[in-house]
Design an enzyme around this catalytic site. Structure first.
Site, short mmCIF file in Angstrom:
data_model
loop_
_atom_site.label_atom_id
_atom_site.label_comp_id
_atom_site.label_asym_id
_atom_site.label_seq_id
_atom_site.Cartn_x
_atom_site.Cartn_y
_atom_site.Cartn_z
CD GLN A 91 -2.79 -1.24 2.42
OE1 GLN A 91 -2.52 -0.60 3.43
NE2 GLN A 91 -3.82 -2.08 2.38
CG HIS A 154 -3.20 -0.66 7.72
ND1 HIS A 154 -3.89 -1.21 8.78
CD2 HIS A 154 -3.74 -1.22 6.61
CE1 HIS A 154 -4.81 -2.04 8.33
NE2 HIS A 154 -4.74 -2.06 7.00
CD GLU A 248 -14.19 3.83 14.57
OE1 GLU A 248 -14.27 2.85 15.34
OE2 GLU A 248 -13.50 4.85 14.83
CE1 TYR A 258 -12.13 10.20 17.89
CE2 TYR A 258 -9.93 10.67 18.69
CZ TYR A 258 -11.19 11.10 18.35
OH TYR A 258 -11.52 12.43 18.49
CE1 TYR A 269 -10.22 -6.70 6.10
CE2 TYR A 269 -8.06 -7.07 7.08
CZ TYR A 269 -8.99 -6.21 6.54
OH TYR A 269 -8.73 -4.87 6.45
#
Length: 378
Positions: A91, A154, A248, A258, A269
């Site tokens: 990513q 991420h 979210e 959070y 997953y």
């Protein structure tokens, strides 16, 4: 195009995701009378971040392709040279982009990207001057580098300036380092706040370095992929990916936790439980959440009158997951999401959404489809 309604969260899904504690507030899906369509305006490969110049010209990043410039915001893109090399595995790549609040006078821009190697990488931010002819970056300087990881997943990577000139940088927790998101002494899974030169604001919640890293502004995040600062309110909003479910939409508060991975509305997953808890004292609840996931990416708030009745609404890109491939309109009233509408259901995986100077919304698609303008349908 007529928006297509999507079903809401089921009791069975909630039972699978939580412990029976009170759910975060969610809103009914609606269908408005506004019909919109997508008009292609720029060819691009894996576009990631969009930023309009005050005159309507467009800068955008491509995950693997670096920085590009489009005169007038539509038509052929030309490459802007000068970016440092990025790690493009997994990513990784080039991420969000934003303009300096004084761009008109200093021509400074900021770009986030994955810096490093497979075994030692992190989200970094550079500041540079855009050349007068829009072809290159000058005086490039790295002003921030997140803590290192050895994973190419991420990264976060969104950038937003606040009214006071400080810069917010969103980060991910590296996927396999999810537990570190609960430690404000580590930048994994945090939102950081820095000055435009990379120094730390004296009023950051952990500025003294005792209870957290000085640059950390909030923590307990999974992977923040949407970030929007409302200048009229002085409020920062974000969207972040859950695992399988549990995406979210949050208001960010300084020093707040959070919850990830202690609380979540999602599961692993493979369907196994991450935690039995969906809420816990001292941890923030989202304004709304998604089960199934949409993989929210890109976030903006409409301030124009281009789309009748939508002024003040938020728009969230959905780029993956069972309920993704859409643009979501959210209405926020008195701190609560009162409407949720799915636009362009199933058409494109949307990576970013911004408002252009002329008031139109523009979206960048996640793959090879390019950049589109959101137009009223005839």
């Amino acid at each position: 195009m007529r928006p297509i309604l999507a079903g809401f969260i089921s009791a069975a899904a909630l039972a699978a995701c939580g412990s029976g504690s009170a759910a975060a507030p969610v809103a009914p899906d609606v269908s408005s009378d506004v019909n919109v369509t997508l008009t292609p305006v720029v060819e691009a490969e894996f576009p990631w971040g969009l930023a309009f110049l005050p005159n309507g010209d467009l800068l955008f990043t491509e995950k693997d392709g670096g920085l590009n410039y489009v005169a007038g915001g539509e038509g052929e893109a030309t490459q802007v040279t000068g970016l440092p090399p990025a790690l493009t595995e997994g990513q990784g790549g080039y991420f969000g982009i934003t303009l300096d609040p004084d761009f008109d006078s200093n021509r400074l821009i900021y770009v986030a990207y994955a810096e490093g190697t497979d075994t030692d990488n992190g989200t970094a931010v550079i500041r540079a001057r855009l050349s007068d002819d829009h072809t290159s970056l000058e005086d490039v300087a790295e002003i921030f580098r997140a803590d290192s990881r050895d994973t190419a997943y991420h990264f976060g990577g969104r950038l937003q300036f606040a009214n006071d000139g400080t810069l917010f940088v969103s980060l991910g927790e590296g996927f396999k380092y999810m537990k570190d998101a609960q430690d404000p002494h580590i930048t994994h899974g945090s939102l950081v706040r820095i000055n435009s030169d990379g120094t730390i604001p004296a009023d950051n919640p952990f500025a003294d370095g005792v209870d957290g890293k000085p640059e950390v502004y909030s923590y307990g995040h999974r992977n923040i992929q949407g970030l929007y600062y409302d200048k009229s309110e002085g409020t920062l909003y974000e969207t972040e990916h859950g695992p399988k479910g549990g995406d979210e939409f949050n208001i960010i508060k300084p020093g707040a936790n959070y919850g990830w991975p202690v609380i979540t509305y999602g599961v692993n997953y493979d369907g196994t439980i991450i935690t039995e808890q969906t809420e816990k004292e001292g941890m923030e609840q989202p304004l709304t959440y998604w089960v199934p996931s949409i993989a929210p990416s890109g976030l903006t708030r409409l301030s124009s009158d281009v789309y009748p009745g939508w002024k003040g609404d938020f728009f969230v890109g959905g780029m993956n997951g069972p309920a993704g491939l859409e643009l979501v309109r959210l209405r926020l009233e008195d701190g609560k999401v009162t409407e949720r509408e799915n636009l362009f259901k199933g058409e494109y995986a949307i990576r970013d959404v911004v408002q252009a100077p002329d008031g139109h919304l523009y979206v960048a698609t996640k793959d090879l489809d390019g950049i589109f303008r959101v137009d009223l349908a005839e």
